[in-house]
Write a protein that holds these residues in place. Structure first.
Motif, PDB file in Angstrom:
ATOM      1  N   LEU A 242       0.858  -1.217  -0.012  1.00 16.59           N
ATOM      2  CA  LEU A 242      -0.190   0.068   0.130  1.00 16.59           C
ATOM      3  C   LEU A 242       0.741   1.132   0.044  1.00 16.59           C
ATOM      4  CD1 LEU A 242      -2.509  -1.019   2.706  1.00 16.59           C
ATOM      5  CD2 LEU A 242      -2.728  -1.263   0.203  1.00 16.59           C
ATOM      6  N   VAL A 243       0.320   2.316  -0.499  1.00 15.87           N
ATOM      7  CA  VAL A 243       0.903   3.623  -0.044  1.00 15.87           C
ATOM      8  C   VAL A 243       0.544   4.132   0.997  1.00 15.87           C
ATOM      9  CG1 VAL A 243       1.423   6.157  -1.162  1.00 15.87           C
ATOM     10  CG2 VAL A 243       0.923   4.061  -2.763  1.00 15.87           C
ATOM     11  N   ASP A 244       1.185   4.152   2.127  1.00 17.50           N
ATOM     12  CA  ASP A 244       1.081   4.394   3.549  1.00 17.50           C
ATOM     13  C   ASP A 244       0.515   5.795   3.812  1.00 17.50           C
ATOM     14  OD1 ASP A 244       1.567   2.042   4.598  1.00 17.50           O
ATOM     15  OD2 ASP A 244       3.534   2.321   5.286  1.00 17.50           O
ATOM     16  N   ARG A 245       1.003   6.729   3.112  1.00 20.04           N
ATOM     17  CA  ARG A 245       0.533   8.270   3.208  1.00 20.04           C
ATOM     18  C   ARG A 245      -0.742   8.561   2.652  1.00 20.04           C
ATOM     19  NH1 ARG A 245       1.421  10.691  -1.731  1.00 20.04           N
ATOM     20  NH2 ARG A 245       2.826   9.701  -3.167  1.00 20.04           N
ATOM     21  N   LEU A 246      -1.346   7.673   1.805  1.00 25.41           N
ATOM     22  CA  LEU A 246      -2.501   7.831   1.056  1.00 25.41           C
ATOM     23  C   LEU A 246      -3.580   7.079   2.055  1.00 25.41           C
ATOM     24  CD1 LEU A 246      -1.940   7.320  -2.642  1.00 25.41           C
ATOM     25  CD2 LEU A 246      -2.081   9.573  -1.362  1.00 25.41           C
TER      26      LEU A 246
END
Length: 261
Positions: free
Chosen positions: A92-96
């Protein structure tokens, strides 16, 4: 016709020992198949060859009647929309946020520009919310993914795969990093995806008891070869020995306990 078919698939990372050795099997629509075997048996390579994240050296793989090995990049991108992928470490893209990560599952349908700009239709956003609700994440919709537990992250990964409207979902050790309670939630969702939605699910697992509980069919792999392919009720202590070798003693004990129960 089988939804997925592998014929004599072989993969070498070096020329000495094959990671996959002449692997052949087919999978029908809606089947739930677990692939079991020790670490290094070739399970992850097998899944990655199916969606061409890894290129096989020889053999043939067809998905929904299309032979994947001969496809151009553009046609491969189209084929991959039919193949969802769930990873052990989530990818996953953690900041999203949760919904932003889920919508990334639609990128295979977008032009590069639309993908970069994050242009999603209202229908795609509604579909994302529907799937998020089904997976019990409605309270996390707008949370960043770095604020989630491992089990929640894996459900986001499942949602991202489902929004592709795939025919097959490949799961590479999806519960290896999770505690037993989170593992059960993930496996229950994957089972529902197969039985309720009719989507083919192929799961790499190290845990024999979980494969026995959830699968329509088990494929056992050792040193890149398929050494068992059959129903969970046909898996014997001798076959576990053939699949796991020296690791099998505790697994055979667990099998005995299960049958005794």
């Amino acid at each position: 016709m089988a939804l997925l078919e592998l014929k004599n698939v072989t993969k070498y990372y070096n020329q000495a020992i094959p990671a996959l050795d002449n692997v052949s099997f087919s999978v029908d629509e809606g089947e739930f198949v677990s692939i079991i075997g020790p670490s290094g048996a070739g399970k992850s390579t097998l899944l990655r060859c199916i969606n061409r994240m890894v290129e096989a050296n020889s053999g043939e793989i067809s998905v929904d009647g299309v032979i994947s090995s001969s496809l151009t990049k553009k046609k491969l991108r189209t084929l991959r929309t039919k193949i969802g992928m769930i990873f052990q470490h989530y990818n996953l893209v953690d900041r999203l946020t949760v919904i932003e990560n889920v919508l990334h599952g639609r990128l295979g349908y977008k032009s590069t520009l639309a993908g970069v700009l994050g242009r999603y239709s209202q229908e795609e956003k509604k579909q994302a919310l529907r799937i998020i609700r089904i997976l019990g994440l409605e309270e996390q919709v707008y949370k960043r993914c770095d604020q989630l537990s491992g089990g929640q992250k894996q459900r986001v990964g499942i949602a991202r795969a489902l929004i592709q409207n795939p025919k097959i979902i490949l799961c590479d050790e999806p519960i290896a990093s999770l505690d037993p309670n989170a593992s059960k939630i993930i496996m229950d969702h994957l089972r529902d995806i197969s039985t309720v939605m009719g989507i083919t699910v192929i799961v790499n697992l190290h845990q024999v008891e979980i494969a026995l509980k959830y699968s329509d069919r088990i494929i056992g792999v050792n040193k890149g070869k398929v050494v068992f392919d059959g129903s969970p009720c046909d898996l014997t202590a001798g076959q576990i020995q053939a699949i796991y070798g020296s690791e099998s003693e505790n697994l055979i004990f667990d099998l005995g306990q299960r049958h005794a129960g």
